[in-house]
Every structure is written in structure tokens, then in C-alpha cells.
Design a protein around this motif. Structure first.
Motif, short mmCIF file in Angstrom:
data_model
loop_
_atom_site.label_atom_id
_atom_site.label_comp_id
_atom_site.label_asym_id
_atom_site.label_seq_id
_atom_site.Cartn_x
_atom_site.Cartn_y
_atom_site.Cartn_z
N THR A 59 0.85 -1.21 0.00
CA THR A 59 0.00 0.00 0.00
C THR A 59 0.87 1.24 0.00
O THR A 59 0.63 2.19 -0.76
CB THR A 59 -0.92 0.01 1.22
OG1 THR A 59 -1.66 -1.21 1.29
CG2 THR A 59 -1.90 1.20 1.18
N ASP A 60 1.91 1.21 0.82
CA ASP A 60 2.82 2.36 0.91
C ASP A 60 3.50 2.61 -0.44
O ASP A 60 3.57 3.74 -0.92
CB ASP A 60 3.88 2.09 1.99
CG ASP A 60 4.77 3.30 2.22
OD1 ASP A 60 5.98 3.12 2.46
OD2 ASP A 60 4.28 4.45 2.11
N GLU A 61 3.93 1.51 -1.08
CA GLU A 61 4.62 1.66 -2.38
C GLU A 61 3.68 2.25 -3.43
O GLU A 61 4.05 3.15 -4.18
CB GLU A 61 5.11 0.28 -2.84
CG GLU A 61 5.90 0.31 -4.14
CD GLU A 61 6.38 -1.06 -4.59
OE1 GLU A 61 6.11 -2.07 -3.88
OE2 GLU A 61 7.01 -1.13 -5.66
N LEU A 62 2.43 1.77 -3.46
CA LEU A 62 1.48 2.26 -4.48
C LEU A 62 0.98 3.66 -4.15
O LEU A 62 0.78 4.49 -5.03
CB LEU A 62 0.32 1.27 -4.61
CG LEU A 62 0.71 -0.09 -5.20
CD1 LEU A 62 -0.51 -1.01 -5.29
CD2 LEU A 62 1.37 0.06 -6.58
N GLN A 63 0.81 3.94 -2.86
CA GLN A 63 0.39 5.30 -2.47
C GLN A 63 1.49 6.30 -2.83
O GLN A 63 1.21 7.37 -3.39
CB GLN A 63 0.11 5.34 -0.96
CG GLN A 63 -0.43 6.67 -0.46
CD GLN A 63 -0.43 6.74 1.05
OE1 GLN A 63 0.63 6.77 1.70
NE2 GLN A 63 -1.62 6.76 1.63
N THR A 64 2.72 5.95 -2.57
CA THR A 64 3.85 6.82 -2.91
C THR A 64 3.92 7.02 -4.42
O THR A 64 4.08 8.15 -4.91
CB THR A 64 5.16 6.20 -2.39
OG1 THR A 64 5.06 6.05 -0.97
CG2 THR A 64 6.36 7.08 -2.73
N ALA A 65 3.73 5.92 -5.16
CA ALA A 65 3.77 6.01 -6.63
C ALA A 65 2.66 6.93 -7.13
O ALA A 65 2.86 7.75 -8.04
CB ALA A 65 3.62 4.62 -7.24
N PHE A 66 1.48 6.82 -6.50
CA PHE A 66 0.34 7.65 -6.92
C PHE A 66 0.64 9.13 -6.67
O PHE A 66 0.48 9.98 -7.56
CB PHE A 66 -0.93 7.22 -6.17
CG PHE A 66 -2.13 8.07 -6.51
CD1 PHE A 66 -2.51 9.12 -5.69
CD2 PHE A 66 -2.86 7.83 -7.67
CE1 PHE A 66 -3.61 9.94 -6.02
CE2 PHE A 66 -3.96 8.62 -8.02
CZ PHE A 66 -4.33 9.68 -7.18
N PHE A 67 1.09 9.44 -5.47
CA PHE A 67 1.33 10.86 -5.15
C PHE A 67 2.54 11.41 -5.92
O PHE A 67 2.54 12.57 -6.34
CB PHE A 67 1.47 11.06 -3.63
CG PHE A 67 0.15 11.02 -2.91
CD1 PHE A 67 -0.11 10.08 -1.92
CD2 PHE A 67 -0.87 11.90 -3.26
CE1 PHE A 67 -1.34 10.04 -1.28
CE2 PHE A 67 -2.11 11.87 -2.62
CZ PHE A 67 -2.35 10.93 -1.64
N ASP A 68 3.55 10.56 -6.15
CA ASP A 68 4.66 11.02 -7.01
C ASP A 68 4.14 11.35 -8.40
O ASP A 68 4.53 12.35 -9.03
CB ASP A 68 5.74 9.92 -7.12
CG ASP A 68 6.56 9.78 -5.84
OD1 ASP A 68 6.39 10.64 -4.94
OD2 ASP A 68 7.32 8.80 -5.72
N LEU A 69 3.22 10.52 -8.90
CA LEU A 69 2.65 10.71 -10.24
C LEU A 69 1.89 12.03 -10.31
O LEU A 69 2.12 12.86 -11.20
CB LEU A 69 1.71 9.55 -10.57
CG LEU A 69 0.81 9.71 -11.80
CD1 LEU A 69 1.63 9.67 -13.07
CD2 LEU A 69 -0.27 8.62 -11.82
N VAL A 70 1.00 12.26 -9.37
CA VAL A 70 0.14 13.46 -9.47
C VAL A 70 0.89 14.74 -9.09
O VAL A 70 0.46 15.84 -9.42
CB VAL A 70 -1.15 13.32 -8.64
CG1 VAL A 70 -2.00 12.18 -9.19
CG2 VAL A 70 -0.85 13.13 -7.16
N GLU A 71 2.04 14.57 -8.43
CA GLU A 71 2.86 15.77 -8.13
C GLU A 71 3.80 16.09 -9.30
O GLU A 71 4.11 17.23 -9.58
CB GLU A 71 3.66 15.57 -6.83
CG GLU A 71 2.79 15.81 -5.58
CD GLU A 71 3.27 15.06 -4.34
OE1 GLU A 71 2.44 14.79 -3.45
OE2 GLU A 71 4.47 14.71 -4.30
#
Ligand SMILES: Cc1[nH+]cc(COP(=O)(O)O)c(CN[C@@H](CCC(=O)O)C(=O)O)c1O
Length: 307
Positions: free
Chosen positions: A281-293
Motif C-alpha cells: 500500500t505504501d509503495e502504491l500510495q507513494t507512486a500515486f502521489f509522485d505521479l500526481v505531483e
């Protein structure tokens, strides 16, 4: 929530927030005959950009089609109006709410001659389930209310009236001291959250309920699946998940435009994994927020201010 909002867009005009009213005999107010979207504009490194706007707009028009709601504007007109509204509000990031509905006309179930009204509103909306939730996860409960079946009401449409099902589930959870609900479908298997899709991690593989489980085809769900597969995970995107499998999951998380990627730390007071955000979850959440930032997937971002 709306303190910072000055205007909305209604039926082709920018309207002061306090004048954004509809008639008491609006068809959709009585019968739920409206469709809507939830979209986010993110403050990326290159400036404010709307995330996956085209996919949301396609779903918006598809939802309308289910109810013969003929949106009297082209997609490009709504796109330009949305971008202009964000600029007029001066928001760097915001939540965007398009809505189309049968307005004031002859009442009776058949919307017949009721005019179609279209509105756009934008406002700042932070973490949907609370800032701490993104880090620590949320405590949820399985609702006693079941998700309606796609054979009863189309689940591929975001229909205003159907959200009473979500409201009942969410209210029940909050009244019982939980942050959110998980809703089962009429077969008694997991559907999704009241306003979110749900993912399960078990033995390093990822599962999410399929469209046959009476869920909304979430755009954040699609994003999470793609991010996970890019990172080498096996994703079962048409899973049937039983209630018991929630309890024995290694990790659980919600996805949604408003919820983004929110870990679930307990279900019905059963701790999930270590009782906090799991590593996948942490890896995918980080990937998501990195993407949208970062805005790195250009085709997914529509910049509001052309730099
Ligand atoms: C029932 C439901 N399921 C899944 C999702 C996730 O779909 P997507 O946003 O395309 O990833 C949403 C969005 N819920 C919207 C409404 C929230 C609200 O409280 O209103 C949202 O997240 O904007 C749902 O309402």
C-alpha cells in the motif's frame, strides 16, 4: 468546505456562489435523476493540472446516456468552462464536481419535457478520510446495507439518486464509531466502499473486485492497477472477495478521486496485517502521489494554465 469558492458555472454562465440555486420542483431533487463526476486538479511541478480529465468526462457523458440525459454542451465546452472556472477561482489544486440533471419541468417519473441542467463547481478538498488516514489507515466496518446490483440500477453510471445507498452505509459506519464502510453486494461478497474501490493484498499479489461485483469502474482503480503492474505485481482485477478474506488479508486499501489511496487498518475491529499502512500500500500510495505531483504521464494531465 466552500469558504474559498466565489463562483460556479451553470448552464453556460459563471454564477456567484450564493446565486447557484435550483427550483424546488427540480426533477432530480425529487427522483435522483442526475449524474455527476468527481475529478481532481493537482498542483504538479509544471502547474495545476486536471488528472485524467478525458476519462472522467467520458464516464460523465456515458452516465448521462443511461438516463437519456442529453447534455446540451460539447465536451470541449465543458472542458474550457472547467479550466476557466479554476483560473477564476485561482486554485492551484482543487476538487471538480460536474453534474447534469433533469431540472424544473412537469413532474412525474418520466422526465419527459424537463430541461437538462449542467453545473460545474470546484473547491479545495484535502484528504477525504482525514489526513492521518493516509498515513495510519482507517478503521472500517462491513455495512448491513448491501450495494444495489447492476441488474437493479446501472453501476456503470455515477447517478445522484443511487448515492443514498452509499449515504446509508457511510452513516451507519460513522454512527458505530468507524471512519468508513465496506459494502457487500447482493451475493454477500465484497463490492467496494460507499465512495471508493477496494484492493486486497495477499501473499504479494493484489486483488480488486471486478465490475461483475456491482462496483463503479473507478478511474483511480485503473491508475492503481497500472502502477502496480508497472512495478511487477500480479493484479487480479476481476476478483470475487468474500467477507472472510477481508479479515485474513495482508493489506487492504481504498482508491478513489476523493480518497486517493487510503490504507485500511482494521475491518470490524479485526486488525489487518500490522494494523497500519502495509508495504505494498505504501509503495502504491507513494507512486500515486509522485505521479500526481510530477505530472509525468503527460497524457493523464490537462494543464489549466498553459505555461
Ligand atoms: C461508489 C464509488 N466507487 C468508486 C469510486 C472511485 O471512483 P474514481 O473516483 O473514478 O476512482 C467512487 C468515487 N467517489 C467520488 C465521490 C465522493 C463523494 O463523497 O462525493 C470521488 O471519489 O470523487 C464511488 O463513488
Amino acid at each position: 468546505m466552500f469558504e474559498a469558492v466565489d463562483e460556479v458555472w451553470m448552464d453556460g454562465e459563471f454564477v456567484d456562489f450564493e446565486d447557484a440555486n435550483v427550483h424546488l420542483l427540480t426533477h432530480a431533487l425529487h427522483y435522483g435523476t442526475g449524474v455527476f463526476e468527481g475529478v481532481r486538479c493537482y498542483e504538479t511541478e509544471e502547474g495545476p493540472a486536471i488528472f485524467r480529465w478525458e476519462e472522467h468526462l467520458d464516464r460523465f457523458y456515458n452516465s448521462a446516456e443511461v438516463y437519456d440525459i442529453e447534455i446540451p454542451f460539447e465536451k470541449q465546452e465543458l472542458t474550457e468552462a472547467t479550466e476557466e472556472l479554476i483560473r477564476r477561482e485561482g486554485f492551484e489544486s482543487c476538487y471538480i464536481r460536474p453534474i447534469a440533471f433533469y431540472g424544473y419541468g412537469p413532474l412525474g417519473l418520466n422526465p419527459g419535457k424537463s430541461p437538462v441542467q449542467v453545473g460545474l463547481a470546484v473547491w479545495p478538498w484535502g484528504a477525504y478520510l482525514g489526513e492521518e488516514a493516509l498515513e495510519d489507515g482507517v478503521d472500517v466496518a462491513v455495512s448491513s446495507w448491501r450495494k444495489y446490483a447492476s441488474s437493479q440500477i446501472p453501476t456503470n453510471a455515477k447517478t445522484t439518486g443511487t448515492y443514498v445507498n452509499s449515504v446509508l452505509a457511510s452513516l451507519e459506519a460513522k454512527e458505530n464509531g468507524y471512519t468508513e464502510a465496506i459494502v457487500l453486494n447482493k451475493e454477500g461478497n465484497v463490492a467496494e466502499g460507499p465512495g471508493e474501490n477496494i484492493f486486497l493484498v495477499r501473499d504479494g499479489e493484489i486483488y480488486t473486485t471486478g465490475l461483475a461485483e456491482s462496483i463503479l469502474d473507478g478511474i483511480t482503480r485503473r491508475t492503481a492497477i497500472e502502477l502496480a503492474e508497472e512495478r511487477g505485481y500480479t493484479v487480479h482485477d476481476d476478483a470475487t472477495i468474500s467477507r472472510g478474506e477481508l479479515y485474513t488479508a495482508d493489506e487492504l486499501f481504498f482508491t478513489g478521486t476523493a480518497a486517493e489511496v487510503t490504507p485500511i487498518r482494521s475491518v470490524d475491529d479485526n486488525e489487518i496485517g500490522t494494523g497500519t499502512k502495509g508495504p505494498v500500500t505504501d509503495e502504491l500510495q507513494t507512486a500515486f502521489f509522485d505521479l500526481v505531483e510530477s505530472g509525468e504521464r503527460e497524457e493523464w494531465f490537462r494543464y489549466v494554465y498553459s505555461n
